[in-house]
Write a protein that holds these residues in place. Structure first.
Motif, PDB file in Angstrom:
ATOM      1  N   ALA A   1       0.830  -1.201   0.000  1.00  0.00           N
ATOM      2  CA  ALA A   1       0.000   0.000   0.000  1.00  0.00           C
ATOM      3  C   ALA A   1       0.870   1.259   0.000  1.00  0.00           C
ATOM      4  O   ALA A   1       0.359   2.376   0.017  1.00  0.00           O
ATOM      5  N   GLY A   2       2.186   1.077   0.009  1.00  0.00           N
ATOM      6  CA  GLY A   2       3.109   2.216  -0.037  1.00  0.00           C
ATOM      7  C   GLY A   2       3.081   3.049   1.229  1.00  0.00           C
ATOM      8  O   GLY A   2       3.503   4.202   1.227  1.00  0.00           O
ATOM      9  N   ILE A   3       2.554   2.466   2.316  1.00  0.00           N
ATOM     10  CA  ILE A   3       2.342   3.254   3.533  1.00  0.00           C
ATOM     11  C   ILE A   3       3.437   3.006   4.570  1.00  0.00           C
ATOM     12  O   ILE A   3       3.971   3.925   5.164  1.00  0.00           O
ATOM     13  N   HIS A   4       3.733   1.719   4.811  1.00  0.00           N
ATOM     14  CA  HIS A   4       4.740   1.411   5.826  1.00  0.00           C
ATOM     15  C   HIS A   4       5.295   0.002   5.619  1.00  0.00           C
ATOM     16  O   HIS A   4       4.927  -0.668   4.664  1.00  0.00           O
ATOM     17  N   THR A   5       6.156  -0.427   6.529  1.00  0.00           N
ATOM     18  CA  THR A   5       6.756  -1.761   6.519  1.00  0.00           C
ATOM     19  C   THR A   5       7.522  -2.040   5.224  1.00  0.00           C
ATOM     20  O   THR A   5       7.102  -2.848   4.396  1.00  0.00           O
ATOM     21  N   GLY A   6       8.608  -1.326   5.062  1.00  0.00           N
ATOM     22  CA  GLY A   6       9.483  -1.624   3.943  1.00  0.00           C
ATOM     23  C   GLY A   6       9.123  -0.943   2.646  1.00  0.00           C
ATOM     24  O   GLY A   6       9.246  -1.538   1.577  1.00  0.00           O
TER      25      GLY A   6
END
Lengths: 165, 420
Positions: B365-370
């Motif tokens: 989702a391009g938001i977080h976690t890598g």
């Protein structure tokens, strides 16, 4: 409906209509300040209430975000004309009361004054004097659009039956 | 003339004998799903209809997946507002952090979607539900709010296109390869827009539920309305312990009408990859073997299931990931996570040098976690590779199967798993 045409190309996705980074908000009016900004930074200054956005194939592809048609509507866009729409954008537009018309063929250029007859599904280019037929919207969709969207329609009618039933 | 399975589902759930493509119907919705970052808008709009109680507390499913665990204060606050509104409406099934998973995985694995019924969700990959023979559809906030209030949604009955898949699945070839193969075969030119895609044939019957979910999941990226696999023995066995409700098996009639029928021989499908930045720009992995990359990502509603982790563990067992590659693996749900721990897959992956993160949509989702930064070349088993999808617009994303990712992280270069 009558307005000036703003003409863009094919495959304009929801990120170009309203970038995802501006959509994590409940303030829909704020969306107008960023509408189409990656595609045409001047659009939001040029657009007048009732203007007509004209695009090619597959307008509104990408995410299911309803803020895409909302951003266009709050920016003043009166109608979106495209050869065809991505399906989620199409239903979201009807649901929030932004008229969308599929017009397979037309001669509209940027700046042309255009008249739209939603009931007849007709697009008239005042510059060329030519009329173009859009795919006819079912009556219930026109009623939803005229009510200002699905929520307003349901409040008004209180029923979920289709008109033709 | 007979009806397709999707036509039957739309007829059955709108109280009609028969429906035809192009017709508009108000259908009964079995379940409505919404998630953390759009859910509050759904509830707000629902309230604007003058309603305070949802149509059925057991059938509005709420999931925290895009924003958890919150990477910043803004999202933490959004999540708190979301939790408050879900609790206020006394929603029975709330999959919040600790019980979470990617919404589409949760909907299927927890039995909230059933054959012959219609489920909608406020995320584009709700097509995943077709894997069990349901009509699964992505909708906007208004549709979800109206369905939360009334249990109904409007639909245009779609024209049908059949994908008849025959042949034997080859070693290391996964449903993702077939999905990308079809993507490349059809090319994005809009002719599948609004359509229902029916996947059938012996190679589909041979596919497990995880594979069917991958295939139906990516239907949206072909522009279609829904993808569906008719329920069979595999479906019944999968649903038996989890189904929340009764269901009847449905099939398309032999004389149903299809706008087009495509035949694919799966024995000719090879490990396949989509190049940056277009999903339909696919080639056999063999054609671009040796292309270097620096990040690997496996997870998402497309390929974060136990079967995906299993094939990776098989490839990475006793081996080490190339020193120039960073790999993140995100199980699609807490259930998947726990199973992967019990089966030892995560031990294998960690020993190989992978980082594991808690279930969420994560970098997809391009938001977080890598998320991807400038200059990153990402080898991903996710679902989209348009510019900026995973973060930076200056990153490149190659999309492929978990088997190809696992084979490639060993060498640091795109590698065909058949050549290991």
């Amino acid at each position: 409906m009558e307005g000036k045409a703003h003409v863009y190309g094919d495959n304009i996705d929801t990120d170009r209509i309203i970038p995802g980074k501006y959509t994590k908000t409940l303030d829909t009016a704020s969306l107008a300040a960023h509408v189409l900004e990656d595609l045409d930074p001047e659009f939001r200054h040029k657009v007048k209430v009732g203007d007509i956005l004209v695009a090619g194939d597959n307008f509104g592809c990408g995410s299911s975000r309803e803020q895409a048609p909302i951003a266009l509507k709050v920016a003043g866009v009166g109608v979106v004309v495209a050869r065809y729409f991505a399906r989620i954008f199409f239903r979201n537009a009807i649901n929030i009361g932004l008229p969308v018309l599929e017009v397979p063929d037309h001669d509209i250029e940027a700046g042309d004054p255009v008249t739209i007859d939603l009931e007849k599904g007709e697009v008239f280019n005042q510059r060329s004097g030519k009329r173009f037929q859009a795919t006819q919207l079912p009556k219930v969709m026109i009623d939803i659009l005229n009510a200002g969207g699905l929520v307003a329609y349901l409040k008004e009618h209180g029923t979920y039956q289709l008109n033709e039933e | 003339m007979g009806m397709t399975i999707t036509e039957k589902i739309m007829a059955n759930n709108s109280g009609r004998e028969k429906v035809v493509p192009g017709e508009l119907v108000w259908v009964d919705v079995h379940t409505v799903m919404t998630m953390d970052y759009l859910g509050k808008q759904c509830f707000n709009k629902f309230r604007s209809l003058g309603k305070t109680e949802v149509f059925d507390k057991d059938r509005v499913i709420c999931v925290s997946d895009h924003l958890v665990p919150p990477p910043n204060q803004k999202f933490a606050t959004m999540l708190n507002e979301w939790r408050a509104v879900v609790r206020e409406h006394d929603i029975t099934h709330f999959y919040d952090l600790g019980r979470q998973g990617i919404a589409h995985q949760i909907m299927v694995e927890q039995g909230h979607v059933l054959p012959g019924k219609i489920s909608i969700g406020t995320d584009s990959h709700a097509n995943t539900y077709g894997a069990v023979g349901a009509v699964g559809n992505a909708v906007g906030v208004t549709d979800a709010a109206v369905a939360m209030a009334t249990g109904k949604a409007w639909f245009r009955v779609p024209e049908a296109v059949k994908f008849h898949i025959t042949g034997e699945w080859q070693p290391w070839v996964m449903a993702k390869d077939l999905s990308l193969h079809i993507m490349g075969m059809m090319h994005w030119n809009g002719h599948l827009i609004y359509k229902t895609l029916e996947y059938c044939g012996p190679a589909i019957e041979a596919l497990d539920m995880a594979g069917r979910m991958t295939l139906c999941n990516m239907t949206v990226d072909l522009g279609a309305k829904n993808g569906i696999v008719a329920p069979d023995k595999v479906t019944a066995a999968y649903l038996k312990p989890v189904a929340k409700g009764d269901w009847e098996p449905l099939q398309s009639d032999p004389d149903a009408n299809y706008e087009a029928v495509y035949e694919v021989d799966v024995s000719k499908v090879v490990p396949t990859i989509a190049k940056p930045h277009k999903l339909d720009d696919t080639v056999p992995v063999a054609e671009i073997e040796g292309t270097p990359f620096n990040k690997a990502f496996v997870g998402t509603c497309t390929n974060g299931r136990i079967e995906d982790l299993a094939i990776m563990a098989k490839i990475l067992e006793g081996k080490r990931i190339h020193r120039d590659v960073n790999m993140i693996v995100v199980p699609a749900s807490q259930d998947v996570y726990l199973q992967a721990i019990k089966k030892g897959y995560l031990t294998t992956l960690i020993e190989a040098g992978a980082a594991i993160d808690t279930p969420s949509c994560a970098a997809c989702a391009g938001i977080h976690t890598g998320v991807a930064g400038d200059g990153d070349i990402v080898l991903s088993a996710g679902n989209r590779n348009m510019r900026g999808r995973m973060g930076s617009k200056e990153a490149e994303i190659y999309l492929t199967s978990p088997a190809v990712v696992a084979a490639s992280v060993l060498t640091g270069k795109i590698t065909d798993p058949r050549n290991l």
